[in-house]
Design a protein around this motif. Structure first.
Motif, mmCIF file in Angstrom:
data_model
loop_
_atom_site.group_PDB
_atom_site.id
_atom_site.type_symbol
_atom_site.label_atom_id
_atom_site.label_comp_id
_atom_site.label_asym_id
_atom_site.label_seq_id
_atom_site.Cartn_x
_atom_site.Cartn_y
_atom_site.Cartn_z
ATOM 1 N N TYR A 25 0.923 -1.162 -0.308
ATOM 2 C CA TYR A 25 0.068 0.366 -0.382
ATOM 3 C C TYR A 25 1.138 1.261 -0.176
ATOM 4 N N PRO A 26 0.371 2.404 0.023
ATOM 5 C CA PRO A 26 0.963 3.696 -0.842
ATOM 6 C C PRO A 26 2.411 3.440 0.602
ATOM 7 N N ALA A 27 2.325 3.927 1.905
ATOM 8 C CA ALA A 27 3.310 4.090 2.822
ATOM 9 C C ALA A 27 4.204 3.440 3.138
ATOM 10 N N ILE A 28 4.281 1.459 2.157
ATOM 11 C CA ILE A 28 5.811 1.143 1.796
ATOM 12 C C ILE A 28 5.925 0.750 0.825
ATOM 13 N N ASP A 29 5.472 1.819 0.020
ATOM 14 C CA ASP A 29 5.521 1.428 -1.040
ATOM 15 C C ASP A 29 6.461 1.645 -2.057
ATOM 16 N N PRO A 30 7.388 0.367 -2.297
ATOM 17 C CA PRO A 30 9.239 0.458 -1.920
ATOM 18 C C PRO A 30 9.522 1.729 -4.084
ATOM 19 N N SER A 31 8.201 1.650 -4.576
ATOM 20 C CA SER A 31 9.493 2.425 -6.010
ATOM 21 C C SER A 31 8.943 3.920 -5.477
ATOM 22 N N LEU A 32 8.808 4.137 -4.140
ATOM 23 C CA LEU A 32 8.819 5.701 -4.392
ATOM 24 C C LEU A 32 10.025 5.833 -2.815
ATOM 25 N N VAL A 33 10.629 4.709 -2.783
ATOM 26 C CA VAL A 33 12.259 4.707 -1.940
ATOM 27 C C VAL A 33 13.008 4.749 -2.775
ATOM 28 N N ASN A 34 14.338 5.674 -2.549
ATOM 29 C CA ASN A 34 15.434 6.423 -3.220
ATOM 30 C C ASN A 34 16.530 5.572 -3.060
ATOM 31 N N LEU A 35 16.786 5.111 -3.287
ATOM 32 C CA LEU A 35 18.152 4.313 -2.552
ATOM 33 C C LEU A 35 19.482 4.693 -3.072
ATOM 34 N N LEU A 262 7.944 -8.409 14.073
ATOM 35 C CA LEU A 262 6.951 -7.541 13.691
ATOM 36 C C LEU A 262 6.380 -8.501 12.938
ATOM 37 N N SER A 263 4.928 -7.798 12.202
ATOM 38 C CA SER A 263 4.514 -8.694 10.902
ATOM 39 C C SER A 263 4.294 -7.602 10.225
ATOM 40 N N CYS A 264 4.730 -7.614 8.959
ATOM 41 C CA CYS A 264 4.598 -6.968 7.794
ATOM 42 C C CYS A 264 3.015 -7.266 7.506
ATOM 43 N N LYS A 265 2.165 -7.691 7.989
ATOM 44 C CA LYS A 265 1.045 -7.426 7.837
ATOM 45 C C LYS A 265 0.152 -6.063 8.318
ATOM 46 N N TRP A 266 1.061 -5.915 9.592
ATOM 47 C CA TRP A 266 0.419 -4.222 10.390
ATOM 48 C C TRP A 266 0.687 -3.852 9.233
ATOM 49 N N ASP A 267 -0.709 -2.495 9.424
ATOM 50 C CA ASP A 267 -0.810 -0.907 8.625
ATOM 51 C C ASP A 267 0.762 -0.100 9.030
ATOM 52 N N VAL A 268 1.335 0.596 8.917
ATOM 53 C CA VAL A 268 2.598 0.766 9.396
ATOM 54 C C VAL A 268 2.141 2.216 10.236
ATOM 55 N N SER A 269 1.190 3.001 9.758
ATOM 56 C CA SER A 269 0.962 4.054 10.408
ATOM 57 C C SER A 269 -0.194 4.145 12.039
ATOM 58 N N GLU A 270 -0.883 3.118 11.943
ATOM 59 C CA GLU A 270 -1.189 2.304 13.133
ATOM 60 C C GLU A 270 0.175 1.483 14.309
ATOM 61 N N LEU A 271 0.927 1.194 13.801
ATOM 62 C CA LEU A 271 1.693 0.834 14.403
ATOM 63 C C LEU A 271 2.921 1.708 14.782
ATOM 64 N N GLU A 272 3.176 3.316 13.940
ATOM 65 C CA GLU A 272 3.694 4.233 14.485
ATOM 66 C C GLU A 272 3.153 4.407 15.401
ATOM 67 N N ALA A 273 1.511 4.852 15.475
ATOM 68 C CA ALA A 273 0.678 5.480 16.608
ATOM 69 C C ALA A 273 0.983 4.865 17.961
ATOM 70 N N ARG A 274 1.999 3.157 18.057
ATOM 71 C CA ARG A 274 1.718 2.657 18.726
ATOM 72 C C ARG A 274 3.288 2.839 19.213
ATOM 73 N N PHE A 275 4.350 3.986 18.915
ATOM 74 C CA PHE A 275 5.814 3.713 19.374
ATOM 75 C C PHE A 275 6.049 4.221 20.829
ATOM 76 N N ASP A 276 4.745 5.446 21.528
ATOM 77 C CA ASP A 276 5.227 5.402 22.686
ATOM 78 C C ASP A 276 4.960 4.226 23.783
ATOM 79 N N GLU A 277 4.218 3.232 23.062
ATOM 80 C CA GLU A 277 3.330 1.839 24.197
ATOM 81 C C GLU A 277 4.544 1.476 24.170
ATOM 82 N N ILE A 278 4.432 1.023 22.593
ATOM 83 C CA ILE A 278 5.060 -0.077 22.491
ATOM 84 C C ILE A 278 7.212 -0.236 23.817
ATOM 85 N N LYS A 279 7.633 1.558 23.198
ATOM 86 C CA LYS A 279 8.863 1.903 23.631
ATOM 87 C C LYS A 279 8.345 1.898 25.755
#
Length: 291
Positions: A25-35, A262-279
């Protein structure tokens, strides 16, 4: 004590965030990553990319040709390697040195083994649990043992070490709870935690990643009730790993997620929203509850 991965069953772990994906999905679209160039990745297990290793060279031909068709400028080197054999994994150091002048940005240990799905330790074959540990646990240890020095020595590199794990790691019940696979994958996740403790302070990013449910070579003998659940695109885990290891990943992302399951199925925006709790709660790690 707040629940951590070791106290959660596999279903709770699957739904760590509300939205689960089956395709990129767009948030992890590899074509948008410039290596940057050069950027060297060593992928072990079945099929690979810029540097790929498998037990037979023929297993890599199709993927190597696919990568070249996408971008003919990509240098693809294939190497025969049994991840469970010390000398085979050690030889990859020479390959990286000779083909890429010792540069290594990311390693993805994708090799895996699952014996027949028999949820009974009396009926499981000892040979299957031996092979599972050789491939799923000893193999990633050997990869880390020999390739971490190259990752750490690569200046301005991504320094990413990812193992493709499984939701079988937190599974102890149900028809898929067979010891050979689940226990060896749990041990693999624990290895990543130890690697993070030892090298995270040197800039290494490491993680265990559940790749979703795919109809790979593992599933040929699975019952239909399980097969019908395996509908995830293999592109999803690839895109997720690019998101995890891209050079411009925010430092907060690397600091919070390193060493975790981690699971690749998790939405990364929702995962980011839990960063403080995870830490704060040190979630997504294996623990023993003692209270």
């Amino acid at each position: 004590m707040s629940p951590t991965l070791g106290q959660l069953n596999a279903q709770q772990c699957r739904t760590f965030v509300p939205t689960l994906h089956t395709t990129p999905y767009p948030a992890i679209d590899p074509s948008l990553v410039n290596l940057p160039s050069p950027y060297v990745v060593c992928i072990l297990g079945g099929h690979g990319a810029a540097g790929g290793a498998a037990r037979t060279l023929s297993a890599l031909d199709e993927t190597a040709n696919e990568v070249r068709s996408i971008n003919p400028a990509t240098k693809v080197v294939v190497a025969q390697c049994n991840i469970a054999l010390d000398d085979d994994v050690k030889s990859l150091v020479g390959t990286v040195n000779s083909e890429f002048e010792g540069r290594l940005d990311a390693v993805v240990a994708n090799a895996g083994y699952s014996g027949p799905l028999i949820a009974d330790v009396v009926l499981e074959k000892p040979s299957d649990i031996q092979t599972s540990f050789d491939v799923n646990t000893v193999g990633p240890f050997l990869v880390a043992h020999y390739l971490l020095p190259l990752l750490l020595a690569t200046e301005s590199g991504a320094k990413s070490f990812i193992t493709i794990n499984s939701m079988g790691a937190p599974t102890v019940t149900g028809p898929s709870g067979h010891a050979s696979y689940c226990v060896s994958k749990a041990a693999q996740a624990r290895l990543i935690e130890m690697i993070n403790e030892q090298y995270g302070g040197q800039g290494l990013f490491s993680a265990s990643v559940h790749p979703g449910g795919m109809r790979s070579g593992f599933v040929k003998d699975l019952p239909e009730e399980i097969l019908k659940l395996l509908n995830d695109s293999p592109d999803l885990v690839g895109a997720f790993c690019v998101w995890l290891s891209k050079p411009d990943a925010p430092q907060t992302q690397r600091d919070v997620l390193k060493g975790r399951f981690l699971s690749c199925k998790w939405d990364v925006s929702e995962l980011e929203a839990r960063f403080d709790e995870i830490k704060e709660k040190d979630l997504l790690k294996f623990r023993i509850a003692v209270e």
